[in-house]
Each structure stands twice: as structure tokens, then as C-alpha cells.
Scaffold this active site. Structure first.
Site, PDB file in Angstrom:
ATOM      1  N   GLU A   1       0.817  -1.225   0.000  1.00 49.99           N
ATOM      2  CA  GLU A   1       0.000   0.000   0.000  1.00 49.99           C
ATOM      3  C   GLU A   1       0.850   1.274   0.000  1.00 49.99           C
ATOM      4  O   GLU A   1       1.271   1.742   1.055  1.00 49.99           O
ATOM      5  CB  GLU A   1      -0.931   0.020   1.225  1.00 49.99           C
ATOM      6  CG  GLU A   1      -1.795   1.282   1.253  1.00 49.99           C
ATOM      7  CD  GLU A   1      -2.767   1.348   2.433  1.00 49.99           C
ATOM      8  OE1 GLU A   1      -2.736   0.460   3.303  1.00 49.99           O
ATOM      9  OE2 GLU A   1      -3.551   2.301   2.483  1.00 49.99           O
TER      10      GLU A   1
ATOM     11  N   LYS B   1      -2.501  -2.050  -3.142  1.00 44.38           N
ATOM     12  CA  LYS B   1      -3.550  -1.185  -2.585  1.00 44.38           C
ATOM     13  C   LYS B   1      -3.136   0.270  -2.822  1.00 44.38           C
ATOM     14  O   LYS B   1      -2.461   0.877  -1.990  1.00 44.38           O
ATOM     15  CB  LYS B   1      -3.705  -1.477  -1.083  1.00 44.38           C
ATOM     16  CG  LYS B   1      -4.687  -0.547  -0.373  1.00 44.38           C
ATOM     17  CD  LYS B   1      -5.157  -1.131   0.947  1.00 44.38           C
ATOM     18  CE  LYS B   1      -5.970  -0.135   1.736  1.00 44.38           C
ATOM     19  NZ  LYS B   1      -6.660  -0.734   2.876  1.00 44.38           N
TER      20      LYS B   1
END
Ligand code: 13P
Length: 341
Positions: free
Chosen positions: A178, A220
Site C-alpha cells: 500500500e 492497494k
């Protein structure tokens, strides 16, 4: 490493119609959220709240492929003594765990942060796997402002993400990678696109150097949106189009899936954007959600810490999960929101 198994879990996390519930707020973040609804934050109130989410049977079984937990939660039992990890599994969802240790200022890089947590990570992964985690999350934060991000901060964060991802896969845990470009500033959508492209290219370069098999991970990222304080707003189509242009140029097709963060978008915006992106398919990867705020804002408000409100809060989560499930298929319609309201 068992790449076939990692790939199976990654594919299940991004299965059509389903996405991830990010319920991994640190104690200080969840305390802030509870403050907004007048609930005291204690280990028991945090447990009760999260148990309520994980026992939203309909949402969990149909639309929530996985749940990201915080260290406290993965060790907690439900009121009846069942480990919360088991509650999630019994609901048909996969438990995961946030493993980074948050951010600290990066020396000699004013206003830039580095995510910590690599030391001892292998040992923690082994422990979390024993507690039932099948995937993990590490969040790097990149802010846009005058003179930032710098190459140094960006590269250092990408390097840490790649080191984390390599350790995860080596321990048979799917890494959610992420790199979040924040939407806090006054920059326009094109600056967000330019920085997101730079970040993603750097992340995949570092993943390459750490020899991370991309088939075993989930990305992500943020969507490409204007900063919250930008006077220049963007339409849903513009966000979808610019997000996809950046992702297609930077994310190899070997990555099984992309699960967006919501990053401070409103519930409905986050759903509309995801839907518009999927309507522009076919895409090289599955594209879904890994939302925290955009899934939990409504149930938090409905719950307000009262046992009497549990059913209403679960309905609120069920609705958002269903709307986002439809958006993963490009089948969401604004009308469906109004009918439910
Ligand atoms: P938001 O969807 O609230 O941005 O949270 C997702 C997340 O897990 C951030 O790390």
C-alpha cells in the site's frame, strides 16, 4: 514459499463481487473515530464494535473477501469466547493483519515520513500466521506539497514496501502493498496522476530488485483524484480515466488484483469511482476495494456504542458492502443508493 497457495489467497481476496474490509485502525485512530460518535475507547468497546462488524453475516459472506486486523484484534475473543479470527473465517472471509509500525519523520526530509517495522518482521509474521493471518498490510504515506515528495523519501518508502513484501511471501503470507499518495493538499488531479505514476513505478522497480513474485501480492493504491483543498474538482469519469491510465502504465498484469483505499473520499464517491473504473473494463487485473472509512462511517454512526443499534449498524455495513460489491462488477447505479436511503 508456496507461490501457488499465495496466488490462490490473493485471487480470493479480489474475487468478483467482493473486497476487503480495512478494520486495522490503530488504537489512537479508532479512539478518534469513537470520539466522533461519543463512545469511550476501551479494549472491550473496540472488541464489541469489531465483533459486530464481523458478525454482519450477509455482508461478510457475500461481499467481504478479507478483513485487515490490528494487533490487538487478532488476539481478541468474541463475547462468547470464540476467537475473532474464527468468527471471520466462519463468516466465509479471510483474516489479515497490519504489520507496519506506523510512520516517523524521515531525517533531512522536512514534512516527509517513513514507515517503520522491518526489524523483527519475519518473527512477527510467523506469530501472526499461527494466529490465523493469511495476508498482511504495510502502508507507506506520500504527501504532495511544495517541493515534496522528494526522490529520497519516495525511494526509501518503496524500498521498505518491497522488503516487507519479500518477507511476507517468504513466510507464505500475501502482502498487500500500500503506497498511499494522500489527497490532503490543494494540488489538482494531474499532479496526483504524475506523483502516483512516479510512486507506482518506483514501487514496482523495488519489488523487482527484491525478487518479489508479483503473482503472490495485492496492490492497494490511491485513486487519482484532486487534493481535497483543490478548487478544481474532477468528474467521476475523469477520476476513473486518469486512475486507469496511470495504473495500466505502471502495474504489471502479473499482479492478481488492485484493491483501492478510500483515503477520505465520501462513501458514495468511493463507490462511484470504483464502479466507473470497472465499467471501463476489461482490465488486466481484478479491481476492487479495501476500504476503511468508506465502509465503516455509516455503521459507526448507526451504532453509536448502543447494543440496541447493532442490527441497524449491520444493515448499514451490509448496504455499503453490497454497493461496493456491485461496483467491483461495474454494476452499481446511483439509484440503488437513493432507494435504500
Ligand atoms: P481508508 O479506506 O479509510 O483510506 O483506509 C484504508 C486503509 O487501510 C488505509 O491504510
Amino acid at each position: 514459499m508456496n507461490l501457488t497457495e499465495l496466488n490462490k489467497v490473493a485471487e480470493a481476496m479480489v474475487a468478483p463481487g467482493r473486497g476487503i474490509l480495512a478494520a486495522d485502525e490503530s488504537t489512537s485512530t479508532i479512539t478518534k473515530r469513537f470520539g466522533a460518535i461519543g463512545v469511550e475507547s476501551t479494549p472491550i468497546s473496540r472488541r464489541d464494535y469489531r465483533e459486530m462488524l464481523f458478525r454482519s453475516t450477509e455482508a461478510m459472506a457475500k461481499h467481504i473477501s478479507g478483513v485487515i486486523l490490528y494487533d490487538e484484534t487478532i488476539r481478541q475473543n468474541a463475547k462468547d469466547g470464540t476467537p475473532l479470527v474464527k468468527v471471520i473465517e466462519q463468516a466465509g472471509s479471510i483474516p489479515g493483519i497490519k504489520v507496519d509500525k506506523g510512520t516517523k519523520p524521515l531525517p533531512f526530509h522536512p514534512n516527509e515520513l517513513i514507515t517503520e517495522g522491518l526489524d523483527g518482521l519475519r518473527e512477527r509474521l510467523v506469530e501472526y500466521r499461527g494466529l490465523g493471518a493469511k495476508f498482511a498490510k504495510w502502508r507507506a504515506v506520500i504527501d504532495i506539497g511544495p517541493g515534496i515528495p522528494s526522490y529520497g523519501a519516495l525511494m526509501t518508502n518503496a524500498h521498505a514496501l518491497a522488503r516487507y513484501a519479500a518477507l511476507c511471501e517468504d513466510e507464505n503470507i500475501v502482502p498487500i502493498v500500500e503506497p498511499e499518495v494522500l489527497m490532503d493538499g490543494d494540488h489538482d488531479i494531474d499532479r496526483c496522476a504524475q506523483i502516483t505514476a512516479w510512486v507506482l513505478n518506483t514501487v514496482f522497480e523495488q519489488l523487482f530488485y527484491q525478487r518479489v513474485p508479483l503473482e503472490g501480492m495485492v496492490l492497494k493504491p490511491n485513486m487519482v483524484v484532486p487534493g481535497k483543498k483543490s478548487p478544481k474538482r474532477a468528474s467521476v469519469e475523469e477520476v476513473a480515466e486518469k486512475t486507469l491510465r496511470v495504473l495500466k502504465a505502471a502495474v504489471p498484469a502479473a499482479v492478481p488484483g488492485i484493491a483501492f483505499l478510500s483515503g477520505g473520499q465520501s462513501d458514495e464517491e468511493a463507490t462511484a469511482h470504483l464502479d466507473a473504473i470497472n465499467k471501463m473494463g476489461p482490465l488486466p487485473w481484478r479491481v476492487t476495494f479495501s476500504y476503511g472509512r468508506a465502509l465503516q462511517a455509516a455503521p459507526q454512526k448507526a451504532w453509536a456504542g448502543k447494543a440496541d443499534n447493532v442490527a441497524a449498524a449491520q444493515r448499514a455495513l451490509g448496504h455499503r458492502a453490497r454497493m461496493n460489491g456491485l461496483a467491483t462488477l461495474g454494476e452499481w447505479k446511483a439509484d440503488l443508493e437513493r432507494k435504500a436511503a
